[in-house]
Design an enzyme around this catalytic site. Structure first.
Site, PDB file in Angstrom:
ATOM      1  N   HIS A 119     -38.935 -52.658 -45.783  1.00 41.53           N
ATOM      2  CA  HIS A 119     -38.210 -52.876 -46.937  1.00 41.53           C
ATOM      3  C   HIS A 119     -37.555 -54.220 -47.234  1.00 41.53           C
ATOM      4  CE1 HIS A 119     -35.214 -51.887 -49.953  1.00 41.53           C
ATOM      5  NE2 HIS A 119     -34.129 -52.271 -49.201  1.00 41.53           N
ATOM      6  N   HIS A 153     -30.299 -58.246 -45.149  1.00 46.04           N
ATOM      7  CA  HIS A 153     -29.597 -57.684 -46.289  1.00 46.04           C
ATOM      8  C   HIS A 153     -28.778 -56.207 -45.693  1.00 46.04           C
ATOM      9  CE1 HIS A 153     -32.763 -55.330 -48.104  1.00 46.04           C
ATOM     10  NE2 HIS A 153     -31.777 -54.672 -48.464  1.00 46.04           N
ATOM     11  N   ASP A 154     -29.795 -55.465 -44.937  1.00 46.62           N
ATOM     12  CA  ASP A 154     -29.177 -54.381 -44.408  1.00 46.62           C
ATOM     13  C   ASP A 154     -28.728 -54.215 -43.079  1.00 46.62           C
ATOM     14  OD1 ASP A 154     -29.336 -52.766 -46.874  1.00 46.62           O
ATOM     15  OD2 ASP A 154     -31.689 -52.357 -46.632  1.00 46.62           O
ATOM     16  N   GLU A 183     -24.990 -53.239 -42.426  1.00 49.96           N
ATOM     17  CA  GLU A 183     -24.847 -51.851 -43.354  1.00 49.96           C
ATOM     18  C   GLU A 183     -25.395 -50.755 -42.439  1.00 49.96           C
ATOM     19  OE1 GLU A 183     -24.704 -51.597 -47.725  1.00 49.96           O
ATOM     20  OE2 GLU A 183     -25.955 -50.038 -47.413  1.00 49.96           O
ATOM     21  N   ASP A 184     -26.633 -50.968 -41.956  1.00 47.08           N
ATOM     22  CA  ASP A 184     -27.470 -49.927 -41.468  1.00 47.08           C
ATOM     23  C   ASP A 184     -27.645 -50.062 -39.765  1.00 47.08           C
ATOM     24  OD1 ASP A 184     -27.453 -48.630 -43.765  1.00 47.08           O
ATOM     25  OD2 ASP A 184     -29.542 -49.496 -44.508  1.00 47.08           O
ATOM     26  N   ASP A 202     -33.596 -56.029 -54.180  1.00 45.14           N
ATOM     27  CA  ASP A 202     -33.231 -54.772 -53.444  1.00 45.14           C
ATOM     28  C   ASP A 202     -33.772 -53.505 -54.228  1.00 45.14           C
ATOM     29  OD1 ASP A 202     -32.574 -53.103 -51.416  1.00 45.14           O
ATOM     30  OD2 ASP A 202     -30.404 -53.484 -51.996  1.00 45.14           O
TER      31      ASP A 202
HETATM   32  P1  NDP Z   1     -28.681 -42.407 -50.781  1.00 47.69           P
HETATM   33  O1  NDP Z   1     -28.037 -43.508 -50.814  1.00 47.69           O
HETATM   34  O2  NDP Z   1     -28.472 -41.426 -49.826  1.00 47.69           O
HETATM   35  O3  NDP Z   1     -30.305 -42.774 -50.785  1.00 47.69           O
HETATM   36  C1  NDP Z   1     -30.848 -43.950 -51.517  1.00 47.69           C
HETATM   37  C2  NDP Z   1     -30.904 -44.972 -50.679  1.00 47.69           C
HETATM   38  O4  NDP Z   1     -31.661 -44.865 -49.499  1.00 47.69           O
HETATM   39  C3  NDP Z   1     -31.548 -46.434 -51.543  1.00 47.69           C
HETATM   40  O5  NDP Z   1     -30.550 -46.965 -51.932  1.00 47.69           O
HETATM   41  C4  NDP Z   1     -32.266 -47.115 -50.239  1.00 47.69           C
HETATM   42  O6  NDP Z   1     -31.020 -48.003 -49.779  1.00 47.69           O
HETATM   43  C5  NDP Z   1     -32.358 -46.170 -49.072  1.00 47.69           C
HETATM   44  N1  NDP Z   1     -33.614 -45.706 -48.943  1.00 47.69           N
HETATM   45  C6  NDP Z   1     -34.491 -45.472 -47.943  1.00 47.69           C
HETATM   46  N2  NDP Z   1     -35.738 -45.064 -48.249  1.00 47.69           N
HETATM   47  C7  NDP Z   1     -35.886 -44.965 -49.382  1.00 47.69           C
HETATM   48  C8  NDP Z   1     -37.042 -44.483 -50.268  1.00 47.69           C
HETATM   49  N3  NDP Z   1     -38.201 -44.081 -49.856  1.00 47.69           N
HETATM   50  N4  NDP Z   1     -36.940 -44.411 -51.707  1.00 47.69           N
HETATM   51  C9  NDP Z   1     -35.566 -44.986 -52.121  1.00 47.69           C
HETATM   52  N5  NDP Z   1     -34.687 -45.349 -51.314  1.00 47.69           N
HETATM   53  C10 NDP Z   1     -34.694 -45.311 -50.026  1.00 47.69           C
HETATM   54  O7  NDP Z   1     -29.036 -41.481 -52.228  1.00 47.69           O
HETATM   55  P2  NDP Z   1     -28.219 -41.885 -53.480  1.00 47.69           P
HETATM   56  O8  NDP Z   1     -28.339 -43.127 -53.923  1.00 47.69           O
HETATM   57  O9  NDP Z   1     -28.762 -40.809 -54.363  1.00 47.69           O
HETATM   58  O10 NDP Z   1     -26.611 -41.699 -53.204  1.00 47.69           O
HETATM   59  C11 NDP Z   1     -26.202 -40.438 -52.840  1.00 47.69           C
HETATM   60  C12 NDP Z   1     -25.489 -40.259 -54.170  1.00 47.69           C
HETATM   61  O11 NDP Z   1     -26.089 -39.229 -54.782  1.00 47.69           O
HETATM   62  C13 NDP Z   1     -23.824 -39.587 -54.227  1.00 47.69           C
HETATM   63  O12 NDP Z   1     -23.092 -40.183 -55.101  1.00 47.69           O
HETATM   64  C14 NDP Z   1     -24.269 -37.968 -54.521  1.00 47.69           C
HETATM   65  O13 NDP Z   1     -23.145 -37.624 -55.615  1.00 47.69           O
HETATM   66  C15 NDP Z   1     -25.395 -38.157 -55.526  1.00 47.69           C
HETATM   67  N6  NDP Z   1     -26.297 -37.005 -55.162  1.00 47.69           N
HETATM   68  C16 NDP Z   1     -27.181 -36.467 -56.070  1.00 47.69           C
HETATM   69  C17 NDP Z   1     -28.163 -35.412 -56.249  1.00 47.69           C
HETATM   70  C18 NDP Z   1     -28.894 -35.005 -57.348  1.00 47.69           C
HETATM   71  O14 NDP Z   1     -29.649 -34.169 -57.207  1.00 47.69           O
HETATM   72  N7  NDP Z   1     -28.737 -35.837 -58.657  1.00 47.69           N
HETATM   73  C19 NDP Z   1     -27.984 -34.626 -54.940  1.00 47.69           C
HETATM   74  C20 NDP Z   1     -27.083 -35.250 -53.943  1.00 47.69           C
HETATM   75  C21 NDP Z   1     -26.367 -36.193 -54.062  1.00 47.69           C
HETATM   76  P3  NDP Z   1     -31.323 -49.215 -48.947  1.00 47.69           P
HETATM   77  O15 NDP Z   1     -32.045 -50.212 -49.605  1.00 47.69           O
HETATM   78  O16 NDP Z   1     -29.611 -49.725 -48.711  1.00 47.69           O
HETATM   79  O17 NDP Z   1     -31.713 -48.942 -47.615  1.00 47.69           O
HETATM   80 ZN    ZN Z   2     -31.974 -52.564 -49.285  1.00 47.77          ZN
END
Ligand code: NDP
Ligand code: ZN
Length: 184
Positions: A40, A66-67, A70-71, A127
């Protein structure tokens, strides 16, 4: 040629890659293939260079790193020691406060976007571009269609606050977003 050509810049970029790969070595993305996490940040830096024409070393290092704060257990001080204060700053700009609930973090990304430096704004767009592509083609395993669509909408709001920093990168994001919406 978009890549930095001085030996020092090339070495510094590869050092960031080595550092990030080591920090993320036990992590995976959330797709069904459980891809190595480092794919990523590499993609984010590559999008900046190849779609955004970015040659600025701090921006490319920032993308690769960048991550990390955070991670992983990486500290801002550690980034400064290895890569300098500018890289530390730009990574801090794109790092969420993990003590806050997820919903707040997502809202704050939208609110903070217009106030980021141009370097951080470009990393944000790259990103979100990488994640739009993943949510379209290789999404987290348990996400419903609705959740994937909502994610695309959220990235659009974050990117809206970053517009003007890199028109060609923004156009590439727009194309992938439109494609994602057509497919979902
Ligand atoms: P997450 O933040 O938990 O997951 C998304 C993040 O995961 C991405 O921004 C990316 O961040 C990372 N990531 C890792 N693998 C992948 C991949 N294969 N594809 C895309 N992203 C990936 O989830 P949300 O952004 O949805 O945030 C949670 C929110 O969702 C809460 O506010 C909650 O209320 C809501 N929610 C909604 C639901 C629904 O059905 N609508 C159900 C449950 C929660 P990075 O680039 O930083 O690694
Ligand atoms: Zn990222």
């Amino acid at each position: 040629m978009n890549l930095p050509t001085s030996p020092t810049a090339t070495a510094a970029l590869l050092e960031a890659l080595h550092f990030a790969a080591t920090k993320h070595r036990d992590q995976r993305r959330k797709d069904t293939e459980v891809s190595p996490y480092i794919n990523h940040p590499i993609r984010v830096a590559q999008l900046l260079a190849s779609e955004g024409g970015v040659t600025d070393l701090v921006t490319l290092q920032g993308a690769i790193l960048h991550d990390t704060v955070e991670d992983t257990e990486t500290t801002p001080e550690e980034l400064e020691r290895h890569f300098g204060a500018a890289v530390r700053r730009v990574v801090a700009e794109v790092t969420d406060d993990k003590s806050l609930p997820k919903g707040d973090r997502k809202r704050l990304q939208i609110e903070h976007a217009p106030h980021l430096s141009p370097q951080a704004q470009q990393i944000k767009i790259a990103d979100k571009t990488a994640n739009v592509q993943d949510v379209t083609a290789s999404p987290p395993t348990d996400w419903s269609l609705e959740r994937r669509r909502e994610y695309l909408d959220w990235t659009e709001q974050v990117v809206a606050g970053c517009r003007g920093c890199n028109p060609s990168l923004e156009a590439f994001y727009d194309g992938l977003l439109a494609q994602g919406r057509k497919l979902l």
